[in-house]
Write an enzyme that holds these catalytic residues in place. Sequence first.
Site, short mmCIF file in Angstrom:
data_model
loop_
_atom_site.label_atom_id
_atom_site.label_comp_id
_atom_site.label_asym_id
_atom_site.label_seq_id
_atom_site.Cartn_x
_atom_site.Cartn_y
_atom_site.Cartn_z
N ASP A 145 -8.38 -5.65 -6.20
CA ASP A 145 -7.95 -4.66 -5.28
C ASP A 145 -9.00 -3.50 -5.32
O ASP A 145 -9.03 -3.20 -6.15
CB ASP A 145 -6.64 -4.06 -5.41
CG ASP A 145 -6.34 -3.29 -4.25
OD1 ASP A 145 -7.04 -2.80 -3.48
OD2 ASP A 145 -5.06 -2.72 -4.50
N CYS A 152 0.84 -1.06 0.18
CA CYS A 152 0.10 0.03 0.01
C CYS A 152 0.96 1.25 -0.08
O CYS A 152 1.65 1.58 -0.78
CB CYS A 152 -0.91 0.04 1.07
SG CYS A 152 -2.33 1.23 1.07
N HIS A 159 -6.83 -6.46 -1.91
CA HIS A 159 -5.59 -5.65 -1.40
C HIS A 159 -4.64 -6.23 -0.46
O HIS A 159 -3.24 -6.15 -0.45
CB HIS A 159 -6.29 -4.49 -0.77
CG HIS A 159 -5.25 -3.29 -0.76
ND1 HIS A 159 -4.39 -2.57 -1.74
CD2 HIS A 159 -4.60 -2.81 0.62
CE1 HIS A 159 -3.79 -1.53 -0.88
NE2 HIS A 159 -3.59 -1.82 0.14
#
Length: 420
Positions: A328, A234, A362
Amino acid sequence: MISLTVTPKISLADEPLKIQVAGLPPHKLVTLQASLTDEKGVFFCSRAFYWSDMDGKVDLEQAAATGGDYVGVQPMGLFHTLKPQKLFYRLMKRNVMESPFHIHLALFDEFHLFASPHDQPVASQTVERWYVAPGVQRVQIRGSRIRGALFLPSGEGPFPGLIDMFGGVGGLIEFRASLLASRGFAALALAYFAYEDLPIYLDKVDLEYFEEAASMLLGHPKVSGAGVGVVATCKGAEIALAMATFLPQITATVCINSTNAVHGTELRYRDLYISPIPYEFGCVQIMPLGLLSLSSVMGDTQAEANQGSIIPIEKARGQILFVVGESDQNYNSKAYAEEAMERMRRHGRKNCTLLSYPGAGHLIEPPGSPFCLGSHSPNFPLPLMWGGEAQAHAAAQEHSWREIQKFLWCHLRPTRGSKL
C-alpha cells in the site's frame, strides 16, 4: 473450425469465468484480448499471448501466458490487467442497476500487439458482468440526514445487515454493497461527504451520523439480528474502527487498508472528542510517472503527543478483521494494523484478526476489479499512487473477498432474542 468459448456469458462481476480456445493448429501462437468501454466512454484493454497445445487448444485454467500484460497461469488475467487508454483512470461501476459491463473477448491467430477497430479476430465473444443479482432491490435513502442506497437481496428475508463505505473520494460508491447484497446481505452503501446536501469536504467526523445509519438499518423489517456489520476502505475504515469501538450496534467490522488512529479530521461522539493527528503534507513523495505517495503523510502514531488520537479498539464489543496490502502506497496500513493487533493483545482481547497480503496495494476490491497502480483523486493536483503488483494484488482480492464474506456470515448470524 476455430472457436472461443467463455462460460458463463452472464455473471456477477466477482465470479470467475472459464475461457477456452479450440480448433487451432498445434503449437500455434495466438493473442487473446479483452476490452470494454465504461460509462464515461473510457476504453480499457488487455492482451496475452498463448501457444496452443498438441490438440490445438488453449484452456486458461491450465495454459500459461508467455507474454503480454501478464505471464503464467492466470485464468482471469485478462480481467485483472485491463488498463485504460486514459492515463491514471480507475475502472469503477457507477450505475449498478441498469446495465452490466460488456467485456469483449477476441482471439487473433497471430502475434497481435496493437488494438485497432479495423482488426478482425478469428473468434470473439461478449460477456456481461453484473453488479447485482436478479431480484436485488435498490432503495434510495434520504430519510432524516442519512444519505445512501440500501440494497436488499431477493426473497422475504430477513437478512444480515451491513454498512459499506469508501474513503477520500467521497460521494456514493455502490458496487461493493450491491455485490454483497447479491451474496445475501442487506447492504447500505453510505455516503458521508461530497454527496447531495452533505458537506463538500470532510472537516470533522460526527459519529452520531453513523450511529443513526446503523440504527436505521437495524430498524428495517428485512434486517435480522441484534447488530450490523461494517465493510470499509481507507478513511471509511478509520471511521469503521471508531464505530466498532464506540457503537454497541456494530458486531462485525472489516477494515481494508486503514489506520488505527484519528487522522486529519477530528472525531466527535456525544461528549467524546478525539483530536486528530495532523496530516504532514510536506512528506508527500513524488514517485515515478508523477504519482503521489501519501504513505508518509500520516503523522507518527508512536509519538507520545499523538497517543490521545489512537482509537481505543480494546473497547470494541464485536469482531474486527483487518485486510492489509503490504505494498500500500497510500497508507502504511500494515504497520497500523500490527499496532492495533498489539494493542488488543496488551489488553487481553482476542476479537481481532489480520489478513496481510504481500504485493497487494491500497485498492483491495472484489475480484474481477482490474489492478490500478494509480489514479486521479479529488483535491490532489497529481494522481495518487495506490501501490501493489498486478498478480499478487489480484490474488489478494480473490482470497480476501471469500474471507470477508465468511467473517460476516459468521458474526452477523442472528442470535437468540433477535428479530429473527
